[in-house]
Design a protein around this motif. Structure first.
Motif, PDB file in Angstrom:
ATOM      1  N   LYS A  33      -4.136   4.526  -7.930  1.00  0.00           N
ATOM      2  CA  LYS A  33      -5.189   4.544  -8.954  1.00  0.00           C
ATOM      3  C   LYS A  33      -6.469   5.102  -8.330  1.00  0.00           C
ATOM      4  O   LYS A  33      -6.401   6.098  -7.592  1.00  0.00           O
ATOM      5  N   LYS A  34      -7.617   4.490  -8.597  1.00  0.00           N
ATOM      6  CA  LYS A  34      -8.866   5.055  -8.099  1.00  0.00           C
ATOM      7  C   LYS A  34      -9.223   4.593  -6.686  1.00  0.00           C
ATOM      8  O   LYS A  34     -10.332   4.816  -6.219  1.00  0.00           O
ATOM      9  N   SER A  35      -8.258   3.993  -6.016  1.00  0.00           N
ATOM     10  CA  SER A  35      -8.435   3.686  -4.599  1.00  0.00           C
ATOM     11  C   SER A  35      -8.023   4.857  -3.712  1.00  0.00           C
ATOM     12  O   SER A  35      -8.121   4.764  -2.486  1.00  0.00           O
ATOM     13  N   GLY A  36      -7.550   5.948  -4.330  1.00  0.00           N
ATOM     14  CA  GLY A  36      -7.282   7.148  -3.556  1.00  0.00           C
ATOM     15  C   GLY A  36      -5.814   7.500  -3.449  1.00  0.00           C
ATOM     16  O   GLY A  36      -4.971   6.992  -4.191  1.00  0.00           O
ATOM     17  N   TYR A  37      -5.501   8.349  -2.481  1.00  0.00           N
ATOM     18  CA  TYR A  37      -4.132   8.809  -2.275  1.00  0.00           C
ATOM     19  C   TYR A  37      -3.952   9.252  -0.832  1.00  0.00           C
ATOM     20  O   TYR A  37      -4.913   9.524  -0.115  1.00  0.00           O
ATOM     21  N   GLY A  38      -2.687   9.325  -0.425  1.00  0.00           N
ATOM     22  CA  GLY A  38      -2.367   9.632   0.968  1.00  0.00           C
ATOM     23  C   GLY A  38      -2.299   8.344   1.777  1.00  0.00           C
ATOM     24  O   GLY A  38      -2.701   7.274   1.318  1.00  0.00           O
ATOM     25  N   ARG A  39      -1.770   8.440   2.987  1.00  0.00           N
ATOM     26  CA  ARG A  39      -1.609   7.265   3.846  1.00  0.00           C
ATOM     27  C   ARG A  39      -2.071   7.552   5.261  1.00  0.00           C
ATOM     28  O   ARG A  39      -1.851   8.648   5.803  1.00  0.00           O
ATOM     29  N   GLU A  40      -2.697   6.542   5.849  1.00  0.00           N
ATOM     30  CA  GLU A  40      -3.048   6.573   7.265  1.00  0.00           C
ATOM     31  C   GLU A  40      -2.183   5.556   7.998  1.00  0.00           C
ATOM     32  O   GLU A  40      -1.570   4.680   7.390  1.00  0.00           O
ATOM     33  N   LEU A  41      -2.154   5.678   9.318  1.00  0.00           N
ATOM     34  CA  LEU A  41      -1.414   4.782  10.210  1.00  0.00           C
ATOM     35  C   LEU A  41       0.095   4.913   9.999  1.00  0.00           C
ATOM     36  O   LEU A  41       0.557   5.606   9.107  1.00  0.00           O
ATOM     37  N   SER A  42       0.851   4.293  10.892  1.00  0.00           N
ATOM     38  CA  SER A  42       2.316   4.317  10.917  1.00  0.00           C
ATOM     39  C   SER A  42       2.826   5.759  11.037  1.00  0.00           C
ATOM     40  O   SER A  42       2.070   6.681  11.345  1.00  0.00           O
ATOM     41  N   HIS A  43       4.119   5.966  10.762  1.00  0.00           N
ATOM     42  CA  HIS A  43       4.671   7.321  10.834  1.00  0.00           C
ATOM     43  C   HIS A  43       4.128   8.195   9.710  1.00  0.00           C
ATOM     44  O   HIS A  43       4.047   9.418   9.847  1.00  0.00           O
ATOM     45  N   PHE A  44       3.723   7.564   8.593  1.00  0.00           N
ATOM     46  CA  PHE A  44       3.135   8.341   7.498  1.00  0.00           C
ATOM     47  C   PHE A  44       1.843   9.014   7.964  1.00  0.00           C
ATOM     48  O   PHE A  44       1.604  10.186   7.694  1.00  0.00           O
ATOM     49  N   GLY A  45       0.998   8.249   8.642  1.00  0.00           N
ATOM     50  CA  GLY A  45      -0.267   8.798   9.103  1.00  0.00           C
ATOM     51  C   GLY A  45      -0.104   9.862  10.164  1.00  0.00           C
ATOM     52  O   GLY A  45      -0.837  10.854  10.187  1.00  0.00           O
TER      53      GLY A  45
END
Length: 471
Positions: free
Chosen positions: A443-455
Motif C-alpha cells: 500500500k502506501k508504505s512503499g515497495y521493494g525489499r531491503e535486507l535478506s537475499h531479497f535486499g
C-alpha cells in the motif's frame, strides 16, 4: 502548527544544520555543494564504480570485514554523534552501531553465496545459469531517525553486489553521513564509491535524472517518496521506497497481557517513538482492553524523559522542533475529534524538543492518530469487538509496513497473519528488522525489499545465460 522559525525549508535553506535536539546548541553547518562539486562527485563515483565492479568478491568481502571492525572500534564515538545530532538515548545509539556491525558481518558472510551464479536445469546438455550483476550507482535518500543503520542496511547490499552508492542524507545528521564515508574509505573501499551528496530537492531531482545514476532508494515520507519515484520513473529508472507505517498492535483475549504490555511499551516508545517499523495503533479485543490499557498507561507514565546522554534516560528529545509541533497538532486534532487523553499530551518546557509520553484512547478511523503516522511518543488505543473486527481495523489504513499480533494460539495467529495487509507480521513480539529477513511494505508504505537475499539482489541485473552445447 509549524512556525517559520521551525520550518525545515527555512532552517535548511542553504544546507545541512546539525543542532543538538536536547539543548538546541548548534553543532555544525554543512553548506550545499556547488554544481562543480557535484559534477566531480559523480565523475569520481563513476570511476570508482568501474573499478569496484571488476574487484573480485573475495576482496569486496575483505573490505567489509575491515569495515565491521572499524565500526566496533569507533562505536562509542559514533553512538555519541548519533545522540548529539538526533537525540536518541545513548544506550539506543550504542545498540544501533552494534546492530550495524552484526549486519555487515552477515552480509559479508552470506552475500557471496546469494550473489553467486545460480544454475538452472533445462532439457538436454545446455548450460543455463543466472548471474546477479551490478547495475551502476544507486542514489539513496535516507532519513535521520536511524542515521547509521538506515544507510548501512541500504549501502551494504548495494555495494557488495558491485554497485556504487551516493548518499543524500537528512540535513540534520550530516555528521553521521561524513563519518560513514570516512569509515568506508578507511576500510579500503575505492575513494568516491560511497559519496555524500548535500543538495536541495531540485538538485537531487537533477541528479536522479543523470545518466551516471542507475536507480534510487528512499526511506521517508509518502510525499518525498512520490516525488522521487515520479522523477525516477520519468527517467526510466528503478526505485525502492520505504515510506513509513502505522503498525497495528493487536492484542487478543487469550494473550499474555503482561508480556504484551512490556513489548508494547518498547515497541512504541523506543527512539522517542520515531520509528517506521513501530507499534502505533493498539487494537485491543474488548475482554482484555481495560487491563491492557491500565497497565500500559502505568508503564508509560513511569518512563524517564530527559538527557539522552544519561544512561538511565528512556526517552530523549524528538529530533526537531517542527516534528514535535506536527505531533502535538495530531494529538490535539485527535482529542478534538472525540478521543480521550489518558496520559501526557504536552510539549515539555525549556530547552530541547521533549514531548511527554502520550496515550490516547477511544481512537477511531477518521481521527488523526488512527489515519496518520504519528512519529513520536504517542500511542493510540482502539477497542475491537472480536478478532474479525480487529483485522478490519488493522487493515483500515493507508499504510502496510508491519503488524503485531498477540495471542496464546500461534496457529490461529499464523492464519490471521495472512489476512493482514502488511509487509511483515510479528506474532507475540513487536516490529523489528534483522539482516536475515526482508523489510518493506505494501500500500502506501512503499515497495521493494531491503535486507535478506531479497535486499542483496534488489539492485542487480538478473542476467540469464543460456549456453547451447556445440557438437
Amino acid at each position: 502548527m509549524t512556525n517559520e522559525a521551525n520550518n525545515p525549508a527555512t532552517i535548511y535553506a542553504n544546507g545541512g544544520v546539525s543542532r543538538n535536539p536536547a539543548n538546541d546548541e548548534l553543532i555544525a553547518t554543512y553548506p550545499y555543494q556547488t554544481s562543480d562539486e557535484i559534477e566531480r562527485l559523480l565523475e569520481n563515483n563513476a570511476a570508482a564504480f568501474r573499478l569496484w565492479r571488476a574487484t573480485p568478491m573475495t576482496e569486496r568481502v575483505a573490505a567489509y570485514r575491515r569495515f565491521s571492525t572499524l565500526l566496533r572500534d569507533r562505536s562509542e564515538a559514533l553512538a555519541s554523534l548519533i545522540t548529539a545530532e538526533m537525540g536518541k538515548t545513548i544506550g539506543e545509539a550504542r545498540a544501533e552501531v552494534a546492530k550495524c556491525a552484526v549486519t555487515i558481518d552477515w552480509i559479508a558472510g552470506n552475500g557471496p553465496a546469494i550473489l553467486a551464479d545460480e544454475p538452472v536445469t533445462v532439457d538436454g546438455d545446455d548450460e543455463v545459469y543466472v548471474s546477479y550483476l551490478p547495475v551502476g550507482t544507486i542514489l539513496a535518500v535516507m532519513p535521520w531517525n536511524f542515521p547509521i543503520w538506515q544507510v548501512l542496511r541500504a549501502s551494504g547490499p548495494v555495494m557488495l553486489s558491485g554497485n556504487g552508492f551516493v548518499l543524500k542524507h537528512a540535513p540534520n545528521v550530516m555528521g553521521a553521513a561524513h563519518a560513514l564515508q570516512e569509515i568506508y574509505e578507511a576500510a579500503g573501499f575505492p575513494k568516491g564509491l560511497f559519496a555524500n551528496l548535500n543538495a536541495d530537492n531540485e538538485t537531487v531531482a537533477h541528479v536522479i535524472e543523470d545518466s551516471r545514476i542507475a536507480a534510487v532508494t528512499l526511506t521517508g515520507s509518502m510525499r518525498a517518496g512520490a516525488a522521487v519515484a515520479s522523477t525516477a520513473a520519468k527517467a526510466l529508472k528503478k526505485s525502492l521506497l520505504e515510506l513509513g507505517g502505522s503498525d497495528a498492535f493487536i492484542v487478543l483475549a487469550d494473550a499474555n497481557i503482561d508480556r504484551a504490555v512490556e513489548a508494547a511499551i518498547r515497541g512504541r516508545f523506543q527512539n522517542a517513538g520515531q520509528v517506521c517499523l513501530a507499534a502505533k495503533r493498539f487494537i485491543l479485543e474488548r475482554p482484555v482492553a481495560e487491563e491492557f490499557t491500565r497497565k500500559f498507561v502505568e508503564a508509560a507514565k513511569a518512563l524517564k524523559v530527559g538527557d539522552p546522554m544519561d544512561t538511565s534516560t528512556q526517552i530523549g528529545p524528538m529530533a526537531r522542533k517542527d516534528l514535535r509541533d506536527e505531533l502535538h497538532d495530531q494529538v490535539e486534532r485527535t482529542i478534538a475529534a472525540g478521543a480521550t487523553l489518558l496520559l501526557g499530551g504536552k510539549k515539555l518546557p525549556g530547552a530541547g524538543n521533549f514531548y511527554e509520553p502520550t496515550v490516547l484512547s477511544d481512537v477511531a478511523p477518521g481521527m488523526a492518530a488512527f489515519d496518520e503516522e504519528t512519529f513520536g511518543p504517542v500511542a493510540a488505543i482502539t477497542i475491537a469487538d472480536d478478532v474479525e473486527h480487529a483485522i478490519e481495523l488493522a487493515n483500515t489504513s493507508d499504510y502496510g509496513l508491519c503488524g503485531n499480533l498477540w495471542t496464546g494460539d500461534v496457529a490461529r495467529a499464523q492464519r490471521v497473519a495472512r489476512r493482514l495487509e502488511t509487509g511483515g507480521v510479528f506474532i507475540n513480539g513487536f516490529s523489528a528488522s534483522d539482516a536475515r529477513i526482508p523489510v518493506g511494505g505494501v500500500k502506501k508504505s512503499g515497495y521493494g525489499r531491503e535486507l535478506s537475499h531479497f535486499g542483496l539482489r534488489e539492485f542487480t541485473n538478473a542476467q540469464a545465460v543460456w549456453a547451447k552445447t556445440v557438437s
